[in-house]
Design a protein around this motif. Structure first.
Motif, PDB file in Angstrom:
ATOM      1  N   UNK A 178      14.690  18.399  10.286  1.00 55.88           N
ATOM      2  CA  UNK A 178      13.982  19.617   9.886  1.00 55.88           C
ATOM      3  C   UNK A 178      14.922  20.802   9.736  1.00 55.88           C
ATOM      4  N   UNK A 179      16.003  20.828  10.519  1.00 57.75           N
ATOM      5  CA  UNK A 179      16.924  21.963  10.493  1.00 57.75           C
ATOM      6  C   UNK A 179      18.112  21.757   9.561  1.00 57.75           C
ATOM      7  N   UNK A 191      14.405  25.368   0.257  1.00 56.77           N
ATOM      8  CA  UNK A 191      13.578  25.563   1.455  1.00 56.77           C
ATOM      9  C   UNK A 191      13.716  24.380   2.414  1.00 56.77           C
ATOM     10  N   UNK A 192      13.502  24.634   3.689  1.00 57.31           N
ATOM     11  CA  UNK A 192      13.576  23.576   4.677  1.00 57.31           C
ATOM     12  C   UNK A 192      12.520  22.500   4.402  1.00 57.31           C
ATOM     13  N   UNK A 193      12.774  21.315   4.872  1.00 56.14           N
ATOM     14  CA  UNK A 193      11.877  20.183   4.686  1.00 56.14           C
ATOM     15  C   UNK A 193      10.644  20.368   5.576  1.00 56.14           C
ATOM     16  N   UNK A 196       9.459  17.216   7.444  1.00 54.41           N
ATOM     17  CA  UNK A 196      10.245  16.930   8.642  1.00 54.41           C
ATOM     18  C   UNK A 196       9.867  17.881   9.763  1.00 54.41           C
ATOM     19  N   UNK A 197       9.623  19.142   9.411  1.00 51.59           N
ATOM     20  CA  UNK A 197       9.217  20.109  10.436  1.00 51.59           C
ATOM     21  C   UNK A 197       7.889  19.702  11.062  1.00 51.59           C
ATOM     22  N   UNK A 198       6.944  19.262  10.246  1.00 54.86           N
ATOM     23  CA  UNK A 198       5.647  18.828  10.768  1.00 54.86           C
ATOM     24  C   UNK A 198       5.818  17.620  11.693  1.00 54.86           C
ATOM     25  N   UNK A 199       6.662  16.676  11.281  1.00 49.69           N
ATOM     26  CA  UNK A 199       6.912  15.504  12.120  1.00 49.69           C
ATOM     27  C   UNK A 199       7.546  15.909  13.446  1.00 49.69           C
ATOM     28  N   UNK A 200       8.454  16.879  13.390  1.00 45.40           N
ATOM     29  CA  UNK A 200       9.087  17.360  14.614  1.00 45.40           C
ATOM     30  C   UNK A 200       8.057  17.997  15.546  1.00 45.40           C
TER      31      UNK A 200
END
Length: 265
Positions: A178-179, A191-193, A196-200
């Protein structure tokens, strides 16, 4: 306190040391299912070596505020769960051979019920069984209700601040993805994924919720959760997450949440 809602006899083993596994649906049809005081459905079947009082105490630690999202989940505690061909079977007892084939848990759809079968004889202590149960409860809750926005904001702010470590391998890997900076073919920043952020956020919340419930069920050393593949989340950061979860999902009567720091020297 639990309330029996279905009562049948448990199976007997064919000969000592050689139990015959049953299909998961047959176990569910014959097991005694109870409803804990806060509304969680659970059952013990076979020679689990977990007493009724221990099991009630374990299930009772699930906060009442989680129960509505778990209404269709039934938790079956059995000696061993085995994935066999395209199905799932449960053994009423333990042998080394069956133990070698067994898995920690398996989800099984039984009509309108989503059953979770958990092996009690693959772990040697109450800590291992408790954490296996609570991490399943946490993931089941996330599947049904998602991650509270307030918790997601805390976890993401910690990640952006590069707080040391994480609560599991999944959280560690999804946080890294995510980062990670994303660029297009021209080398321009993208933009950031968000996926991946949601999964994190889901991993971090599931872990933290499970650790919170574990702390309600028994006393344990946070470092017992440490694994070699990743650094464990810094204790103050975890404490911030757990305190927030405690405000969202208060402990049931008879359970207490507290964090004790070990003093150096």
């Amino acid at each position: 306190m639990s309330i029996p809602v279905q009562t049948e006899s448990h199976p007997s083993e064919s000969t000592p040391g050689s139990p015959t596994p049953w299909p998961a649906d047959k176990v569910a049809a014959n097991a005694t299912v109870s409803v804990a005081a806060q509304g969680i459905h659970f059952s013990s079947w076979g020679e689990t070596r977990v007493s009724e009082s221990e099991l009630e105490r374990l299930v009772g630690a699930v906060p009442r505020a989680l129960a509505p999202a778990l209404e269709k989940r039934y938790y079956y505690f059995v000696p061993l769960v085995i994935a066999e061909n395209d199905g799932v079977v449960a053994s009423p007892g333990y042998t080394v051979d069956l133990g070698d084939r067994a898995i920690c848990h398996r989800n099984v759809s039984l009509g309108s019920v989503d059953a979770v079968f958990l092996s009690t004889r693959l772990v040697d202590d109450r800590f291992g069984l408790a954490f296996e149960f609570f991490i399943n409860v946490a993931h089941n809750f996330v599947d049904a209700a998602g991650v509270p926005e307030s918790f997601a904001a805390i976890a993401w702010s910690q990640a952006q601040a590069n707080v040391r470590g994480e609560t599991s391998q999944d959280a560690w890997e999804t946080r890294r993805r995510a980062l990670d900076p994303v660029t297009n073919a021209k080398g321009e920043a993208m933009p950031l994924d968000e996926r991946a952020r949601k999964n994190y956020e889901e991993s971090a919340f599931s872990d933290s919720l499970a650790i919170y419930m574990l702390s309600l069920s028994l006393d344990f050393d946070y470092h017992d959760l440490r694994e070699r593949e990743y650094p464990l989340l810094a204790a103050p950061a975890l404490a911030e997450r757990l305190r927030h979860i405690a405000t969202l999902f208060p402990a049931n009567d008879g359970y207490e949440f507290q964090i004790l720091y070990r003093r150096k020297g």
